[in-house]
Design a protein around this motif. Sequence first.
Motif, PDB file in Angstrom:
ATOM      1  N   ILE A   1     -33.776 -52.333  -1.916  1.00  0.00           N
ATOM      2  CA  ILE A   1     -35.098 -52.304  -1.291  1.00  0.00           C
ATOM      3  C   ILE A   1     -35.139 -53.271  -0.108  1.00  0.00           C
ATOM      4  CG2 ILE A   1     -37.561 -52.767  -1.616  1.00  0.00           C
ATOM      5  CD1 ILE A   1     -37.116 -51.865  -4.581  1.00  0.00           C
ATOM      6  N   ALA A   2     -34.558 -54.452  -0.271  1.00  0.00           N
ATOM      7  CA  ALA A   2     -34.544 -55.434   0.817  1.00  0.00           C
ATOM      8  C   ALA A   2     -33.785 -54.917   2.035  1.00  0.00           C
ATOM      9  CB  ALA A   2     -33.938 -56.749   0.321  1.00  0.00           C
ATOM     10  N   ALA A   3     -32.811 -54.038   1.825  1.00  0.00           N
ATOM     11  CA  ALA A   3     -32.006 -53.506   2.926  1.00  0.00           C
ATOM     12  C   ALA A   3     -32.698 -52.370   3.679  1.00  0.00           C
ATOM     13  CB  ALA A   3     -30.660 -53.020   2.392  1.00  0.00           C
ATOM     14  N   LEU A   4     -33.822 -51.876   3.171  1.00  0.00           N
ATOM     15  CA  LEU A   4     -34.532 -50.803   3.864  1.00  0.00           C
ATOM     16  C   LEU A   4     -35.028 -51.286   5.227  1.00  0.00           C
ATOM     17  CD1 LEU A   4     -36.591 -49.294   0.900  1.00  0.00           C
ATOM     18  CD2 LEU A   4     -34.634 -48.250   2.070  1.00  0.00           C
ATOM     19  N   PRO A   5     -35.088 -50.390   6.209  1.00  0.00           N
ATOM     20  CA  PRO A   5     -35.569 -50.792   7.541  1.00  0.00           C
ATOM     21  C   PRO A   5     -36.990 -51.352   7.475  1.00  0.00           C
ATOM     22  CG  PRO A   5     -34.822 -48.491   7.530  1.00  0.00           C
ATOM     23  CD  PRO A   5     -34.770 -48.982   6.123  1.00  0.00           C
ATOM     24  N   LYS A   6     -37.231 -52.322   8.296  1.00  0.00           N
ATOM     25  CA  LYS A   6     -38.558 -52.945   8.348  1.00  0.00           C
ATOM     26  C   LYS A   6     -39.090 -52.903   9.774  1.00  0.00           C
ATOM     27  CE  LYS A   6     -37.284 -55.715   4.443  1.00  0.00           C
ATOM     28  NZ  LYS A   6     -36.089 -54.930   4.233  1.00  0.00           N
ATOM     29  N   ASP A   7     -38.979 -51.729  10.375  1.00  0.00           N
ATOM     30  CA  ASP A   7     -39.369 -51.590  11.766  1.00  0.00           C
ATOM     31  C   ASP A   7     -40.734 -50.931  11.948  1.00  0.00           C
ATOM     32  OD1 ASP A   7     -38.540 -49.148  10.800  1.00  0.00           O
ATOM     33  OD2 ASP A   7     -37.390 -48.604  12.589  1.00  0.00           O
ATOM     34  N   ARG A   8     -41.491 -50.827  10.858  1.00  0.00           N
ATOM     35  CA  ARG A   8     -42.829 -50.241  10.956  1.00  0.00           C
ATOM     36  C   ARG A   8     -43.704 -50.751   9.822  1.00  0.00           C
ATOM     37  NH1 ARG A   8     -40.612 -44.548   8.907  1.00  0.00           N
ATOM     38  NH2 ARG A   8     -40.606 -45.075   6.742  1.00  0.00           N
ATOM     39  N   ARG A   9     -45.005 -50.711  10.050  1.00  0.00           N
ATOM     40  CA  ARG A   9     -45.979 -51.059   9.016  1.00  0.00           C
ATOM     41  C   ARG A   9     -46.497 -49.768   8.427  1.00  0.00           C
ATOM     42  NH1 ARG A   9     -47.622 -55.792   8.169  1.00  0.00           N
ATOM     43  NH2 ARG A   9     -49.560 -55.073   7.288  1.00  0.00           N
ATOM     44  N   LEU A  10     -46.551 -49.687   7.117  1.00  0.00           N
ATOM     45  CA  LEU A  10     -47.069 -48.492   6.474  1.00  0.00           C
ATOM     46  C   LEU A  10     -48.585 -48.543   6.325  1.00  0.00           C
ATOM     47  CD1 LEU A  10     -44.407 -47.826   3.709  1.00  0.00           C
ATOM     48  CD2 LEU A  10     -44.557 -46.888   6.009  1.00  0.00           C
ATOM     49  N   VAL A  11     -49.130 -49.731   6.285  1.00  0.00           N
ATOM     50  CA  VAL A  11     -50.579 -49.898   6.174  1.00  0.00           C
ATOM     51  C   VAL A  11     -51.008 -50.845   7.284  1.00  0.00           C
ATOM     52  CG1 VAL A  11     -52.456 -50.699   4.707  1.00  0.00           C
ATOM     53  CG2 VAL A  11     -50.478 -49.567   3.685  1.00  0.00           C
ATOM     54  N   ASN A  12     -51.902 -50.396   8.114  1.00  0.00           N
ATOM     55  CA  ASN A  12     -52.365 -51.212   9.224  1.00  0.00           C
ATOM     56  C   ASN A  12     -53.835 -50.882   9.502  1.00  0.00           C
ATOM     57  OD1 ASN A  12     -52.175 -53.113  11.220  1.00  0.00           O
ATOM     58  ND2 ASN A  12     -51.336 -51.726  12.739  1.00  0.00           N
ATOM     59  N   PRO A  13     -54.730 -51.405   8.663  1.00  0.00           N
ATOM     60  CA  PRO A  13     -56.150 -51.072   8.819  1.00  0.00           C
ATOM     61  C   PRO A  13     -56.739 -51.628  10.114  1.00  0.00           C
ATOM     62  CG  PRO A  13     -55.862 -52.820   7.211  1.00  0.00           C
ATOM     63  CD  PRO A  13     -54.490 -52.360   7.590  1.00  0.00           C
ATOM     64  N   ASP A  14     -57.865 -51.081  10.519  1.00  0.00           N
ATOM     65  CA  ASP A  14     -58.537 -51.494  11.750  1.00  0.00           C
ATOM     66  C   ASP A  14     -58.864 -52.987  11.769  1.00  0.00           C
ATOM     67  OD1 ASP A  14     -58.472 -48.882  12.618  1.00  0.00           O
ATOM     68  OD2 ASP A  14     -60.510 -48.435  11.960  1.00  0.00           O
ATOM     69  N   PHE A  15     -59.130 -53.561  10.606  1.00  0.00           N
ATOM     70  CA  PHE A  15     -59.539 -54.967  10.556  1.00  0.00           C
ATOM     71  C   PHE A  15     -58.345 -55.932  10.514  1.00  0.00           C
ATOM     72  CE2 PHE A  15     -59.453 -53.311   6.207  1.00  0.00           C
ATOM     73  CZ  PHE A  15     -58.598 -54.211   5.590  1.00  0.00           C
ATOM     74  N   ALA A  16     -57.120 -55.401  10.491  1.00  0.00           N
ATOM     75  CA  ALA A  16     -55.925 -56.261  10.433  1.00  0.00           C
ATOM     76  C   ALA A  16     -55.715 -56.976  11.762  1.00  0.00           C
ATOM     77  CB  ALA A  16     -54.708 -55.416  10.089  1.00  0.00           C
ATOM     78  N   PRO A  17     -55.003 -58.112  11.716  1.00  0.00           N
ATOM     79  CA  PRO A  17     -54.700 -58.809  12.973  1.00  0.00           C
ATOM     80  C   PRO A  17     -53.739 -57.987  13.824  1.00  0.00           C
ATOM     81  CG  PRO A  17     -53.614 -59.864  11.102  1.00  0.00           C
ATOM     82  CD  PRO A  17     -54.479 -58.795  10.538  1.00  0.00           C
ATOM     83  N   ASP A  18     -53.554 -58.396  15.054  1.00  0.00           N
ATOM     84  CA  ASP A  18     -52.601 -57.738  15.934  1.00  0.00           C
ATOM     85  C   ASP A  18     -51.211 -58.238  15.559  1.00  0.00           C
ATOM     86  OD1 ASP A  18     -51.134 -56.575  17.923  1.00  0.00           O
ATOM     87  OD2 ASP A  18     -52.085 -57.665  19.569  1.00  0.00           O
ATOM     88  N   TRP A  19     -50.494 -57.436  14.762  1.00  0.00           N
ATOM     89  CA  TRP A  19     -49.203 -57.854  14.213  1.00  0.00           C
ATOM     90  C   TRP A  19     -48.143 -58.039  15.290  1.00  0.00           C
ATOM     91  CZ3 TRP A  19     -49.926 -59.446   9.509  1.00  0.00           C
ATOM     92  CH2 TRP A  19     -50.894 -58.833   8.708  1.00  0.00           C
ATOM     93  N   ALA A  20     -48.294 -57.358  16.413  1.00  0.00           N
ATOM     94  CA  ALA A  20     -47.287 -57.429  17.469  1.00  0.00           C
ATOM     95  C   ALA A  20     -47.417 -58.721  18.291  1.00  0.00           C
ATOM     96  CB  ALA A  20     -47.400 -56.219  18.388  1.00  0.00           C
ATOM     97  N   ALA A  21     -48.536 -59.381  18.201  1.00  0.00           N
ATOM     98  CA  ALA A  21     -48.774 -60.582  19.021  1.00  0.00           C
ATOM     99  C   ALA A  21     -47.946 -61.760  18.580  1.00  0.00           C
ATOM    100  CB  ALA A  21     -50.250 -60.952  18.989  1.00  0.00           C
TER     101      ALA A  21
END
Length: 88
Positions: free
Chosen positions: A68-88
């Motif tokens: 599981i740790a080796a799975l790609p982590k290049d995207r967020r599966l849950v990103n609600p409108d109220f979440a912070p700007d993760w790319a910043a």
Amino acid sequence: IAMALVNDDRVMRAIAARHGASPVQVALAWLLAQQNLVAIPKSGRAEGQRDNLAAAALRLDAQDMAEIAALPKDRRLVNPDFAPDWAA
């Protein structure tokens, strides 16, 4: 969409099959095993609540955790409108 992506993942399905669980239960078990992380599962259905409780009893071994740790982590599966700007 997040559940569908987890359910369709080849690695998650293989781990789930080894444990007689669903891929979503495996994902929740993995989250629950992490240090300094709080998982807050949610379900309005009794069946979903039972599945979440069963995930808490699921014990993933070192191989499962590594896969599981080796799975790609290049995207967020849950990103609600109220979440912070993760790319910043």
